[in-house]
Design a protein around this motif. Structure first.
Motif, mmCIF file in Angstrom:
data_model
loop_
_atom_site.group_PDB
_atom_site.id
_atom_site.type_symbol
_atom_site.label_atom_id
_atom_site.label_comp_id
_atom_site.label_asym_id
_atom_site.label_seq_id
_atom_site.Cartn_x
_atom_site.Cartn_y
_atom_site.Cartn_z
ATOM 1 N N ALA A 43 0.889 -1.161 0.145
ATOM 2 C CA ALA A 43 0.032 0.005 -0.058
ATOM 3 C C ALA A 43 0.989 1.234 -0.059
ATOM 4 N N ALA A 44 1.853 1.248 0.862
ATOM 5 C CA ALA A 44 2.941 2.415 0.985
ATOM 6 C C ALA A 44 3.515 2.769 -0.430
ATOM 7 N N GLU A 45 4.043 1.540 -1.150
ATOM 8 C CA GLU A 45 4.391 1.715 -2.549
ATOM 9 C C GLU A 45 3.425 2.300 -3.452
ATOM 10 N N SER A 46 2.236 2.072 -3.312
ATOM 11 C CA SER A 46 1.252 2.625 -4.077
ATOM 12 C C SER A 46 0.661 3.727 -3.990
ATOM 13 N N GLY A 47 0.936 4.328 -2.699
ATOM 14 C CA GLY A 47 0.495 5.570 -2.246
ATOM 15 C C GLY A 47 -0.861 5.675 -1.432
ATOM 16 N N ALA A 48 -1.240 4.491 -1.067
ATOM 17 C CA ALA A 48 -2.468 4.242 -0.017
ATOM 18 C C ALA A 48 -1.967 4.478 1.576
ATOM 19 N N ARG A 49 -3.312 4.708 2.016
ATOM 20 C CA ARG A 49 -3.026 4.608 3.520
ATOM 21 C C ARG A 49 -3.723 3.587 4.241
ATOM 22 N N VAL A 50 -3.098 2.992 5.126
ATOM 23 C CA VAL A 50 -3.854 1.581 5.748
ATOM 24 C C VAL A 50 -4.074 1.898 7.327
ATOM 25 N N ARG A 51 -5.064 1.353 7.657
ATOM 26 C CA ARG A 51 -5.398 1.371 9.115
ATOM 27 C C ARG A 51 -5.733 -0.640 9.314
ATOM 28 N N ARG A 52 -5.049 -1.016 10.401
ATOM 29 C CA ARG A 52 -5.334 -2.439 10.444
ATOM 30 C C ARG A 52 -6.180 -2.639 11.694
#
Length: 247
Positions: A43-52
């Motif tokens: 996700a970081a490589e793709s520009g997205a933000r993640v919550r887990r």
């Protein structure tokens, strides 16, 4: 570490960086730290933000205050069935349309039910490549066409990442503790959950003996004990490697 940060030397920079998921928000409902770390890096490589969220309960707390663009739901969770969360999200009064079902089991065993239950796409662990991850997430976004750019076939090798190795070690330790308790109290559900969890780890590690032992663990007490013995050796090996690394 920020979810949008890149580790030094991880990828080529400039025009080759494909930020096709820029500003996309993802809620990842996944109990495995190692699987979560792999997805975080994709996700970081793709520009997205993640919550887990590591359970259904944690996911409900997130969703009470946060509306992501995409929800990725692992089907095997410690406090229930991911299919139930998918159905709930898809049938809510304000439904979430970007739902991705995910499992370490063969896709043919669960994909049809997941799609019928409300998922818009499916991911099978381990995710084979950055491109596969990006294409799956793009497939559930309404603006996917404008986000797709020229193909840039790159591999993001996660096995060498220190954060991924640390997450695998933590998962193995957690599985060992859970399995010890399940065997001690003769809880077949806990043993079965641990077997599924460890099988997924084995696939991501490319560890055939771990996969085989996990597959057999639900069949008998002796097989469950054999898996526990193997986990004990793997955990001990991880600790010894860590000690050598800092010696």
């Amino acid at each position: 570490m920020s979810f949008s940060a890149f580790e030094p030397g991880s990828v080529s920079l400039g025009s080759l960086r494909r930020q096709c998921l820029f500003a996309v928000t993802i809620l990842l409902v996944e109990d495995s730290r190692s699987a979560s770390e792999a997805i975080r890096l994709f996700a970081a490589e793709s520009g997205a933000r993640v919550r887990r969220a590591d359970s259904l309960h944690a996911a409900s707390r997130h969703l009470a205050i946060y509306r992501p663009n995409v929800v990725i739901v692992d089907l095997g969770l410690p406090d229930g069935d991911g299919m139930a969360l998918i159905s709930h999200l898809a049938s809510a009064s304000t439904p979430i349309h970007g739902i991705v079902a995910m499992s370490g089991h063969d896709r043919s065993a669960w994909q049809e039910a997941a799609l019928a239950g409300g998922a818009s796409a499916c991911l099978e662990k381990p995710i084979p490549s950055l491109a596969a991850f990006q294409e799956c997430i793009l497939s559930v976004l309404p603006d996917a066409t404008t986000r797709r750019g020229p193909d840039a076939q790159r591999q993001l090798d996660l096995t060498d990442r220190a954060s991924v190795r640390a997450a695998f070690a933590e998962d193995l330790q957690r599985a060992k503790c859970l399995l010890e308790e399940g065997i001690r109290i003769e809880d077949a559900d806990t043993v079965a959950y641990c077997a599924q969890f460890v099988h997924s780890i084995g696939e991501m590690l490319g560890d055939a003996p771990l996969e085989t032992a996990a597959h057999a663990a639900s069949e008998s007490a002796a097989a469950a004990q054999a898996l526990l013995d193997l986990l004990t050796r793997r955990v001990s090996g991880s600790r010894n490697s860590a000690i050598r690394g800092v010696a």
